[in-house]
Design an enzyme around this catalytic site. Structure first.
Site, PDB file in Angstrom:
ATOM      1  N   PHE A  69      -7.308  19.436 -24.912  1.00 23.53           N
ATOM      2  CA  PHE A  69      -7.835  18.322 -25.012  1.00 23.53           C
ATOM      3  C   PHE A  69      -9.219  18.352 -24.297  1.00 23.53           C
ATOM      4  CE2 PHE A  69      -8.392  13.906 -23.894  1.00 23.53           C
ATOM      5  CZ  PHE A  69      -8.505  13.164 -25.260  1.00 23.53           C
ATOM      6  N   ASP A  70     -10.112  17.539 -24.742  1.00 19.08           N
ATOM      7  CA  ASP A  70     -11.410  17.712 -24.315  1.00 19.08           C
ATOM      8  C   ASP A  70     -11.630  17.339 -22.704  1.00 19.08           C
ATOM      9  OD1 ASP A  70     -10.861  14.888 -25.243  1.00 19.08           O
ATOM     10  OD2 ASP A  70     -13.016  14.392 -25.500  1.00 19.08           O
ATOM     11  N   ALA A  74       0.770  13.989 -23.023  1.00 19.60           N
ATOM     12  CA  ALA A  74       0.562  12.783 -23.235  1.00 19.60           C
ATOM     13  C   ALA A  74       1.297  12.072 -24.484  1.00 19.60           C
ATOM     14  CB  ALA A  74      -1.036  12.722 -23.965  1.00 19.60           C
ATOM     15  N   LYS A 133      -0.891   6.857 -23.778  1.00 16.99           N
ATOM     16  CA  LYS A 133      -0.190   7.276 -25.036  1.00 16.99           C
ATOM     17  C   LYS A 133       1.256   6.637 -25.156  1.00 16.99           C
ATOM     18  CE  LYS A 133      -4.401   9.132 -24.922  1.00 16.99           C
ATOM     19  NZ  LYS A 133      -4.495  10.344 -24.367  1.00 16.99           N
ATOM     20  N   ASP A 150       0.818  19.292 -21.073  1.00 16.68           N
ATOM     21  CA  ASP A 150      -0.013  18.234 -21.139  1.00 16.68           C
ATOM     22  C   ASP A 150       0.817  17.277 -21.968  1.00 16.68           C
ATOM     23  OD1 ASP A 150      -1.477  16.044 -21.984  1.00 16.68           O
ATOM     24  OD2 ASP A 150      -3.287  17.336 -22.188  1.00 16.68           O
ATOM     25  N   HIS A 171     -20.354  13.646 -26.660  1.00 17.30           N
ATOM     26  CA  HIS A 171     -19.818  12.773 -27.797  1.00 17.30           C
ATOM     27  C   HIS A 171     -19.646  11.166 -27.361  1.00 17.30           C
ATOM     28  CE1 HIS A 171     -16.201  13.891 -25.617  1.00 17.30           C
ATOM     29  NE2 HIS A 171     -15.449  12.676 -26.278  1.00 17.30           N
ATOM     30  N   TYR A 194       0.936  -1.161   0.052  1.00 12.25           N
ATOM     31  CA  TYR A 194      -0.013  -0.015  -0.099  1.00 12.25           C
ATOM     32  C   TYR A 194       0.751   1.229  -0.077  1.00 12.25           C
ATOM     33  CZ  TYR A 194      -4.139   3.058   1.054  1.00 12.25           C
ATOM     34  OH  TYR A 194      -4.892   3.807   0.908  1.00 12.25           O
TER      35      TYR A 194
END
Ligand SMILES: *Cc1c(COP(=O)(O)O)cnc(C)c1O
Length: 475
Positions: A142-143, A235, A276, A233, A467, A90
């Site tokens: 990004f969304d 990714a 990604k 970001d 979407h 843990y």
């Protein structure tokens, strides 16, 4: 810049000199996953049942799945082997320390919080930094990022350069931030309203287009002069670094890892979807330099994700992630991957199909406005194309257009984006050149009968991130 043989054969006014032919895949296939093309009747029934939303189609009804490159990559034998070494303690798991060392080594951040995926890292970071009425400028958020900003009654403002919105414009770094637009936003709203500036690499919503090293440096200088935080970001940071290596003067001799580390050196923090460029099926992280920010984020990580040394991931996930960070930043792998995407894109251009040029790192984006000029954006042309691609060939692409862009939270009106695109995303280390030739052949058939393609209308529209769950029917 020199022109390679392949470049000079390219049909468009090709300026970019990525070193082609690209490296062949630096791996061979040890295990296969069978896939089958369902017959036309099955595809028709599946699409109807799905409400014309390909997110609702069971994957065994899909032949070639280009929905996303997120979590769909093939792990290597080393990643699979490292799963066996997961330490599921843990607190203070040795797998966490291996993961942390990999992050420090490859990305250069002192502090890291594991999260179950990228949006979870956004949730944790934004819980600390983003408040009601704030403004977050960046290059095509990004969304999920935008949704996390808007969920907190703040606003994302797109400051991407105009070239990004011109599909046929062959500029090498179409993902760049426009400094004049950024300065205008900062002048208009004031630094107190701006918790950070966000650079997304590569620019996913803008077509998988890279951001140059020079641009990152300029934005960083701009931010740091004004005491603004710069967040990345990350990714697709490795793919972005590969484009810098290939396209930016003076970068050819440097390794992707060296370049990536320099890019990160200008940022205060980074969120990353490890699904990604770290080639894992699940995972994410929030990286930063500042201890105080780390302390503040830790509380939210514990609240939303899990304790700070596992945060939503198993020990074995952190092992595979650590291994994937190294594999995903190897030059020969990136050359093979991005080369595959590039050749697929060029084959469509040669067939006359309108795509966003130049091909980005992880996907090919078909220009649905040009493909279906007889449809208005409010008839969701990109969504219609996605449905036809599935019906014709069992191929799953995804809409990056009016449906995804959603309604303006203030006015409640649709906000049709400048680009109306169907994205075909290429999973990492999964499909062969033959698969992509099949996709091209199917698209050519659609292109030949494009006049017969109808628009769609909503039968159900969810209030947030519509979407994913919206339903449609043909007009
Ligand atoms: C995928 C992605 C995210 C969100 O990550 P998830 O792992 O899907 O939650 C954020 N930003 C960009 C640029 C992405 O591509």
């Amino acid at each position: 810049m020199s022109t390679t043989r392949s470049d000079s054969q390219s049909p468009s006014n090709w300026q970019i000199s990525d070193s082609l032919p690209s490296h062949p895949e630096p791996y061979k296939i040890k295990m296969i996953e069978p896939i089958h093309l369902p017959d036309r009747k099955t595809r028709e029934a599946a699409l109807q049942e799905a409400g014309f939303n390909i997110f609702n189609i069971p994957s065994d009804h899909v032949f070639i799945d280009l929905l996303t490159d997120s979590g769909t990559g093939a792990m290597s034998e080393h990643q699979w082997a490292s799963l066996m070494e997961g330490d599921e303690s843990y607190a203070g798991s040795s797998s966490f320390f291996r993961f942390k060392n990999a992050v420090q080594d490859v990305m250069g951040f002192e502090y890291v919080l594991p999260t179950h995926q990228g949006r979870a890292a956004e949730n944790v970071l934004h819980s600390v930094l983003v408040h009601d009425g704030d403004i977050v400028p960046g290059n095509s958020h990004f969304d999920t990022t935008k949704a996390h900003i808007e969920f907190r009654h703040a606003h994302a403002i797109d400051c991407t350069i105009d070239a990004c919105f011109v599909p046929e414009n062959d500029e090498p770094f179409k993902g760049n931030v426009d400094l004049a637009k950024l300065a205008k936003v900062v002048d208009e709203h004031g630094v107190e309203k701006i918790p950070f500036v966000l650079i997304t690499v590569t620019n996913n919503s803008g077509g998988g287009q890279p951001v140059s090293l020079t641009n990152v440096k300029e934005v960083a200088a701009f931010c740091h002069e004004r005491n603004l935080k710069l967040i990345i970001d990350a990714a697709r940071f490795a793919e972005n670094a590969w484009f810098i290596q290939q396209r930016e003067p003076g970068q050819r001799e440097r390794s992707v890892r060296e370049i990536a580390k320099e890019v990160f050196s200008y940022a205060d923090a980074a969120t990353m979807s490890a699904k990604k460029d770290a080639i894992v099926n699940m995972g994410g992280m929030l990286c930063m330099r500042d201890e105080e920010l780390f302390d503040q984020c830790s509380s939210f990580n514990i609240l939303f994700e899990g304790y700070i040394t596992y945060g939503g991931l198993s020990g074995r996930d952190m092992e595979a992630l650590a291994t994937g960070l190294y594999e995903g930043t190897e030059d020969d792998y990136l050359s093979a991957r991005i080369g595959q995407v590039r050749r697929f894109g060029d084959s469509l251009t040669e067939a006359g199909i309108p795509i966003v040029r130049p091909p980005g790192g992880h996907a090919i984006y078909v220009d649905a406005k040009k493909f279906l000029p007889h449809l208005d954006q409010e008839q969701f042309p990109a969504q219609a194309l996605v449905c036809e691609l599935y019906l014709e060939g069992g191929i799953r692409g995804v809409e990056i257009g009016t449906v995804l862009a959603d309604r303006d939270p203030d006015t409640g009106k649709n906000r049709p984006p400048k680009l109306e695109l169907m994205r075909m995303t290429i999973p990492r280390r999964v499909y062969t050149e033959n698969h992509l030739q099949y996709v091209r052949d199917v698209l050519v058939k659609l292109w030949e009968r494009r006049d017969s393609i109808r628009g769609l209308k909503f039968t159900y529209e969810p209030p947030i991130l519509r979407h994913f769950r919206a339903r449609f029917e043909w007009e």
